[in-house]
Motif scaffolding. Structure first.
Motif, PDB file in Angstrom:
ATOM      1  N   THR A   1     -45.566 -50.496 -31.882  1.00 16.65           N
ATOM      2  CA  THR A   1     -45.299 -50.674 -30.457  1.00 16.65           C
ATOM      3  C   THR A   1     -46.552 -51.233 -29.813  1.00 16.65           C
ATOM      4  O   THR A   1     -47.605 -50.600 -29.839  1.00 16.65           O
ATOM      5  N   SER A   2     -46.433 -52.419 -29.230  1.00 13.44           N
ATOM      6  CA  SER A   2     -47.638 -53.066 -28.710  1.00 13.44           C
ATOM      7  C   SER A   2     -47.281 -54.035 -27.596  1.00 13.44           C
ATOM      8  O   SER A   2     -46.117 -54.381 -27.386  1.00 13.44           O
ATOM      9  N   VAL A   3     -48.297 -54.489 -26.887  1.00 14.80           N
ATOM     10  CA  VAL A   3     -48.183 -55.527 -25.864  1.00 14.80           C
ATOM     11  C   VAL A   3     -48.833 -56.780 -26.424  1.00 14.80           C
ATOM     12  O   VAL A   3     -50.000 -56.756 -26.825  1.00 14.80           O
ATOM     13  N   THR A   4     -48.089 -57.861 -26.478  1.00  6.70           N
ATOM     14  CA  THR A   4     -48.603 -59.109 -27.050  1.00  6.70           C
ATOM     15  C   THR A   4     -48.586 -60.220 -26.006  1.00  6.70           C
ATOM     16  O   THR A   4     -48.058 -60.050 -24.898  1.00  6.70           O
TER      17      THR A   4
ATOM     18  N   ILE B   1     -47.771 -64.232 -24.720  1.00  5.30           N
ATOM     19  CA  ILE B   1     -46.786 -65.285 -24.885  1.00  5.30           C
ATOM     20  C   ILE B   1     -47.439 -66.629 -24.603  1.00  5.30           C
ATOM     21  O   ILE B   1     -48.571 -66.696 -24.113  1.00  5.30           O
ATOM     22  N   SER B   2     -46.722 -67.685 -24.897  1.00  5.32           N
ATOM     23  CA  SER B   2     -47.233 -69.030 -24.654  1.00  5.32           C
ATOM     24  C   SER B   2     -47.576 -69.193 -23.172  1.00  5.32           C
ATOM     25  O   SER B   2     -46.814 -68.805 -22.288  1.00  5.32           O
ATOM     26  N   GLY B   3     -48.757 -69.749 -22.920  1.00 11.17           N
ATOM     27  CA  GLY B   3     -49.185 -69.953 -21.545  1.00 11.17           C
ATOM     28  C   GLY B   3     -49.957 -68.793 -20.967  1.00 11.17           C
ATOM     29  O   GLY B   3     -50.451 -68.875 -19.838  1.00 11.17           O
ATOM     30  N   ALA B   4     -50.047 -67.686 -21.711  1.00 11.97           N
ATOM     31  CA  ALA B   4     -50.771 -66.505 -21.205  1.00 11.97           C
ATOM     32  C   ALA B   4     -51.752 -65.994 -22.255  1.00 11.97           C
ATOM     33  O   ALA B   4     -51.971 -64.798 -22.373  1.00 11.97           O
ATOM     34  N   LYS B   5     -52.316 -66.903 -23.030  1.00  9.17           N
ATOM     35  CA  LYS B   5     -53.261 -66.507 -24.064  1.00  9.17           C
ATOM     36  C   LYS B   5     -54.579 -66.049 -23.431  1.00  9.17           C
ATOM     37  O   LYS B   5     -54.967 -66.513 -22.369  1.00  9.17           O
ATOM     38  N   PRO B   6     -55.270 -65.111 -24.079  1.00  8.60           N
ATOM     39  CA  PRO B   6     -56.496 -64.564 -23.492  1.00  8.60           C
ATOM     40  C   PRO B   6     -57.693 -65.488 -23.659  1.00  8.60           C
ATOM     41  O   PRO B   6     -57.666 -66.460 -24.417  1.00  8.60           O
ATOM     42  N   MET B   7     -58.753 -65.160 -22.931  1.00 10.26           N
ATOM     43  CA  MET B   7     -60.039 -65.818 -23.129  1.00 10.26           C
ATOM     44  C   MET B   7     -60.668 -65.227 -24.391  1.00 10.26           C
ATOM     45  O   MET B   7     -60.760 -64.002 -24.536  1.00 10.26           O
ATOM     46  N   GLU B   8     -61.065 -66.105 -25.303  1.00 12.05           N
ATOM     47  CA  GLU B   8     -61.610 -65.661 -26.586  1.00 12.05           C
ATOM     48  C   GLU B   8     -63.118 -65.938 -26.633  1.00 12.05           C
ATOM     49  O   GLU B   8     -63.607 -66.930 -26.086  1.00 12.05           O
ATOM     50  N   LEU B   9     -63.835 -65.074 -27.345  1.00 14.62           N
ATOM     51  CA  LEU B   9     -65.245 -65.310 -27.618  1.00 14.62           C
ATOM     52  C   LEU B   9     -65.377 -66.047 -28.950  1.00 14.62           C
ATOM     53  O   LEU B   9     -64.557 -65.844 -29.859  1.00 14.62           O
TER      54      LEU B   9
END
Length: 280
Positions: free
Chosen positions: A109-112, A114-122
């Motif tokens: 059970t998790s929160v993932t 979707i396209s267009g809402a990707k996180p800022m990555e280091l």
């Protein structure tokens, strides 16, 4: 012979119908459609957030992994999140919803995203070992961090950072830790947990293999939709993460890797044990 053939065909048809019915029932039982969205256009960011929280609660009601006690805790947390008169920032809301989902204590059970809402990555990836968290991959601008043991992020000890990130995924401790090692490269989550002040940068302190302590500012990038999700186990490979692009470099150990880690990107392989006739 015709009667036997007819009987066989009828039996096969009945089996196919029964099997198809069971598959449909199983799909409906374990993968139901999400609730219909029935909200008017929000008049403010606060109203939009409350709509999100209400809909998230409806999704949670469909999840059977919550025990009665954990469900009550999750519903109470959602209610508390909707009460303040000021909306949370997007990173804070994302972290809050991940923490609520993790209350099920179910690793699936998790929160993932979707396209267009990707996180800022280091521009780094890490892997955990018995003595700490190490930078195993980085873009070429940050290769001086490779092999470094992470001791602090934005002034927070790495143990505190990992403890915060482990609350974002349910499951056994090892599973939570594995995902925390993945989440540590997502700046949105570092901001949402209060580790990093904002989305512009993150300051990491590592101890290099030479023993020198290095503090460096990492500038994030927006994760493109085309970038695949690489589970943390991929970070143990000494091969470049080519799936992320050609600009990535990997830490190279000073000795030959064990057979289990060599050629890490090949899931199925066989090799001969040294000085023997044994094939594994």
């Amino acid at each position: 012979m015709r009667r036997v053939l007819k009987f066989i065909l009828i039996a096969l048809a009945a089996t196919a119908i029964l099997g198809g019915g069971l598959l449909v029932a199983m799909f409906w039982q374990f993968n139901p459609s999400p609730p219909t969205v029935r909200y008017g256009a929000p008049k403010s960011a606060l109203e939009a957030q409350r709509q999100d929280l209400d809909y998230f609660g409806k999704l949670l009601a469909m999840d059977r992994s919550f025990s009665p006690a954990h469900r009550a805790e999750a519903n109470g947390r959602l209610k508390a999140l909707a009460e303040p008169g000021i909306p949370l920032s997007p990173p804070e809301l994302r972290v809050a919803l991940m923490e609520v989902a993790a209350m099920s204590d179910n690793g699936h059970t998790s929160v993932t995203d979707i396209s267009g809402a990707k996180p800022m990555e280091l521009p780094v990836r890490v892997a955990g070992f018995s003595d700490g968290i190490y930078v195993t991959h980085a873009t070429k601008e940050y290769v001086d961090l490779l092999g470094g043991k992470v001791v602090a992020i934005d002034g927070h000890p790495i143990s505190d950072v990992m403890q915060k990130l482990k609350q974002l995924r349910g499951g056994v401790d090892g599973w939570r830790r594995a995902y925390a090692e993945t989440y540590i490269s997502q700046l949105d989550l570092l901001v949402g947990t209060g580790v990093t002040p904002d989305l512009r940068q993150s300051v990491w302190t590592v101890i290099l293999p030479s023993g020198v302590t290095l503090t460096k500012t990492l500038i994030p990038y927006r994760q493109p939709d085309s970038e695949p999700f690489l589970f943390v186990k991929a970070n143990y490979s000494n091969l470049p993460l080519t799936a992320l692009g050609t600009n990535w470099a990997s830490f190279q150990p000073d000795r030959r890797l064990s057979a289990t880690f060599a050629d890490f990107d090949a899931p199925f392989r066989r090799y001969r044990l040294p000085h023997s006739c044994v094939m594994v």
